[in-house]
Scaffold this active site. Structure first.
Site, PDB file in Angstrom:
ATOM      1  N   ASP A   1      10.675  99.073 -29.639  1.00  0.00           N
ATOM      2  CA  ASP A   1      11.390  98.201 -28.749  1.00  0.00           C
ATOM      3  C   ASP A   1      12.453  97.768 -29.736  1.00  0.00           C
ATOM      4  OD1 ASP A   1       9.933  98.332 -26.357  1.00  0.00           O
ATOM      5  OD2 ASP A   1       8.481  96.932 -27.080  1.00  0.00           O
TER       6      ASP A   1
ATOM      7  N   LYS B   1       6.457 105.097 -27.907  1.00  0.00           N
ATOM      8  CA  LYS B   1       7.275 104.782 -26.490  1.00  0.00           C
ATOM      9  C   LYS B   1       8.606 104.238 -26.600  1.00  0.00           C
ATOM     10  CE  LYS B   1       6.154 100.516 -24.178  1.00  0.00           C
ATOM     11  NZ  LYS B   1       7.653 100.252 -23.454  1.00  0.00           N
TER      12      LYS B   1
ATOM     13  N   ASP C   1       9.309 105.407 -21.017  1.00  0.00           N
ATOM     14  CA  ASP C   1       8.824 104.070 -20.295  1.00  0.00           C
ATOM     15  C   ASP C   1      10.294 103.864 -19.602  1.00  0.00           C
ATOM     16  OD1 ASP C   1       7.842 102.015 -19.013  1.00  0.00           O
ATOM     17  OD2 ASP C   1       7.723 100.801 -20.941  1.00  0.00           O
TER      18      ASP C   1
ATOM     19  N   LYS D   1      10.403 103.582 -15.865  1.00  0.00           N
ATOM     20  CA  LYS D   1       9.836 102.963 -14.706  1.00  0.00           C
ATOM     21  C   LYS D   1      10.687 103.128 -13.533  1.00  0.00           C
ATOM     22  CE  LYS D   1       7.507  99.293 -17.061  1.00  0.00           C
ATOM     23  NZ  LYS D   1       8.170  99.108 -18.414  1.00  0.00           N
TER      24      LYS D   1
ATOM     25  N   HIS E   1      12.281 103.715  -9.721  1.00  0.00           N
ATOM     26  CA  HIS E   1      11.979 103.165  -8.661  1.00  0.00           C
ATOM     27  C   HIS E   1      13.442 103.289  -7.572  1.00  0.00           C
ATOM     28  CE1 HIS E   1      10.146  99.698  -6.110  1.00  0.00           C
ATOM     29  NE2 HIS E   1      10.201 100.578  -5.526  1.00  0.00           N
ATOM     30  N   ASP E   2      13.368 104.221  -6.710  1.00  0.00           N
ATOM     31  CA  ASP E   2      14.256 104.474  -5.892  1.00  0.00           C
ATOM     32  C   ASP E   2      13.940 105.292  -4.512  1.00  0.00           C
ATOM     33  OD1 ASP E   2      17.156 104.700  -5.049  1.00  0.00           O
ATOM     34  OD2 ASP E   2      17.915 104.571  -6.920  1.00  0.00           O
TER      35      ASP E   2
ATOM     36  N   PRO F   1      13.020 108.533  -2.707  1.00  0.00           N
ATOM     37  CA  PRO F   1      12.496 109.623  -3.021  1.00  0.00           C
ATOM     38  C   PRO F   1      13.404 110.816  -3.782  1.00  0.00           C
ATOM     39  CG  PRO F   1      11.339 109.160  -1.205  1.00  0.00           C
ATOM     40  CD  PRO F   1      12.583 108.273  -1.337  1.00  0.00           C
ATOM     41  N   ASN F   2      14.315 111.167  -2.786  1.00  0.00           N
ATOM     42  CA  ASN F   2      15.324 112.266  -3.351  1.00  0.00           C
ATOM     43  C   ASN F   2      16.052 111.841  -4.622  1.00  0.00           C
ATOM     44  OD1 ASN F   2      16.699 114.819  -2.845  1.00  0.00           O
ATOM     45  ND2 ASN F   2      18.589 113.423  -2.785  1.00  0.00           N
TER      46      ASN F   2
ATOM     47  N   THR G   1       2.510  93.141 -15.294  1.00  0.00           N
ATOM     48  CA  THR G   1       1.450  92.229 -15.887  1.00  0.00           C
ATOM     49  C   THR G   1       2.345  90.791 -15.945  1.00  0.00           C
ATOM     50  OG1 THR G   1       2.016  92.794 -18.254  1.00  0.00           O
ATOM     51  CG2 THR G   1      -0.189  93.618 -17.415  1.00  0.00           C
TER      52      THR G   1
ATOM     53  N   GLY H   1       3.172  97.198 -29.459  1.00  0.00           N
ATOM     54  CA  GLY H   1       4.430  96.821 -30.191  1.00  0.00           C
ATOM     55  C   GLY H   1       4.450  96.010 -31.415  1.00  0.00           C
ATOM     56  N   ARG H   2       4.741  94.667 -31.127  1.00  0.00           N
ATOM     57  CA  ARG H   2       4.953  93.811 -32.242  1.00  0.00           C
ATOM     58  C   ARG H   2       3.900  93.774 -33.137  1.00  0.00           C
ATOM     59  NH1 ARG H   2       6.971  89.356 -27.924  1.00  0.00           N
ATOM     60  NH2 ARG H   2       5.316  90.795 -26.912  1.00  0.00           N
TER      61      ARG H   2
HETATM   62  O1  C5P Z   1       5.158  93.860 -28.427  1.00  0.00           O
HETATM   63  P1  C5P Z   1       4.033  94.121 -27.602  1.00  0.00           P
HETATM   64  O2  C5P Z   1       2.749  94.687 -27.909  1.00  0.00           O
HETATM   65  O3  C5P Z   1       3.636  92.945 -26.402  1.00  0.00           O
HETATM   66  O4  C5P Z   1       4.882  95.458 -26.491  1.00  0.00           O
HETATM   67  C1  C5P Z   1       4.040  95.817 -25.525  1.00  0.00           C
HETATM   68  C2  C5P Z   1       4.937  96.778 -24.821  1.00  0.00           C
HETATM   69  O5  C5P Z   1       4.570  97.340 -23.593  1.00  0.00           O
HETATM   70  C3  C5P Z   1       6.475  96.316 -24.507  1.00  0.00           C
HETATM   71  O6  C5P Z   1       7.297  97.570 -24.708  1.00  0.00           O
HETATM   72  C4  C5P Z   1       6.500  96.076 -23.090  1.00  0.00           C
HETATM   73  O7  C5P Z   1       7.615  95.996 -22.266  1.00  0.00           O
HETATM   74  C5  C5P Z   1       5.227  96.951 -22.663  1.00  0.00           C
HETATM   75  N1  C5P Z   1       4.533  96.482 -21.213  1.00  0.00           N
HETATM   76  C6  C5P Z   1       3.964  95.495 -21.248  1.00  0.00           C
HETATM   77  N2  C5P Z   1       3.344  95.086 -20.256  1.00  0.00           N
HETATM   78  C7  C5P Z   1       3.493  96.065 -19.121  1.00  0.00           C
HETATM   79  C8  C5P Z   1       4.320  97.121 -19.089  1.00  0.00           C
HETATM   80  C9  C5P Z   1       4.800  97.207 -20.036  1.00  0.00           C
HETATM   81  O8  C5P Z   1       3.732  94.748 -22.181  1.00  0.00           O
HETATM   82  N3  C5P Z   1       2.875  95.688 -17.950  1.00  0.00           N
END
Ligand code: C5P
Length: 232
Positions: free
Chosen positions: A10, A32, A59, A61, A63-64, A66-67, A119, A210-211
């Site tokens: 990110d 990712k 990643d 995501k 969403h639109d 189908p075509n 989430t 990520g972090r």
């Molecule tokens: O930094 P961290 O470990 O929280 O990063 C989690 C990654 O997963 C981020 O890129 C975040 O956008 C992604 N993500 C998430 N929860 C979701 C879907 C994607 O944390 N439900």
């Protein structure tokens, strides 16, 4: 299927991404690429990271209708990523169209997984704002079942939901789970979290981290720790 750790890159620019990836001299982590980096740098960032030998989860995501999703997936399939995704809320018809678009002429395609409920969506908001009159867990299981019905490979979900998704859709159905933190680490803004070890126990196939890696004093060591706890 092999379990793996996916690093969420990110970052806002190619420069920052490569400064980070350059630290990895021995291993080539699965990475990712999300909307931030893709919108900033375009498809070239995907090609460049691929050229360096990394596996890529794109990643975006989708969403639109189908075509539109089908045609967009067809374009994305040319980028040769290893995994990409869409929203299960787009319906089974949209997911089937996506799969068709993603499949190349020779029959190969990247893994295609669906987001069930983000989430960040609480049960209360889902019921009051989206007027979905069910529990969030029932919704997640239903969306996972729809995903399987459409022929996709799995879902993105919280590691705490991976068990019930596997129970409903079978153990071959892939779960990709963000929300992972070390037992002694910072939680940040994530709520439903678990450790790499626990995610392994529950049955996640891929953890997205990520972090805890990107912001660590020693990112390579943090990545290795994830691999030790989750894969080995
Ligand atoms: O930094 P961290 O470990 O929280 O990063 C989690 C990654 O997963 C981020 O890129 C975040 O956008 C992604 N993500 C998430 N929860 C979701 C879907 C994607 O944390 N439900």
């Amino acid at each position: 299927m092999g379990k793996d750790v996916i690093i969420a890159c990110d970052f806002e620019s190619a420069e920052k991404t490569f400064a980070f990836l350059d630290k990895f001299t021995e291993e080539k982590p699965f990475v990712k690429i999300g909307m931030e980096l893709f919108y900033a740098e375009g498809p070239s960032i995907v090609r460049e990271i691929k050229k360096r030998g990394h596996k890529i989860f794109l990643d975006l995501k989708l969403h639109d209708i189908p075509n539109t999703v089908k045609k967009s997936m067809s374009v994305l399939s040319k980028l040769d990523v290893d995994m990409t995704n869409l929203h299960a809320a787009g319906t089974v018809e949209m997911m089937k169209a996506a799969l068709e678009g993603l499949t190349r002429d020779d029959g190969t395609r990247p893994l295609l997984i669906a987001v069930t409920q983000l989430t960040s969506t609480s049960e209360e908001r889902m019921q009051n704002e989206l007027l979905i009159n069910a529990s969030i867990n029932d919704t997640i299981v239903k969306y996972a079942e729809n995903t399987k019905l459409a022929g996709l490979d799995g879902v993105v979900c919280s590691p705490l939901e991976a068990g019930m998704v596997k129970e409903a859709c079978g153990k071959e159905f892939i779960t990709v789970t963000p929300g992972v933190r070390f037992a002694d680490g910072d939680v940040g803004d994530q709520v439903r979290i678990t450790t790499p070890e626990k995610a392994k126990e529950i049955g996640s196939d891929y953890i997205v981290v990520g972090r805890p890696i990107t912001q660590a004093d020693d990112p390579v060591e943090a990545y290795r720790r994830c691999v030790r706890e989750f894969v080995d």
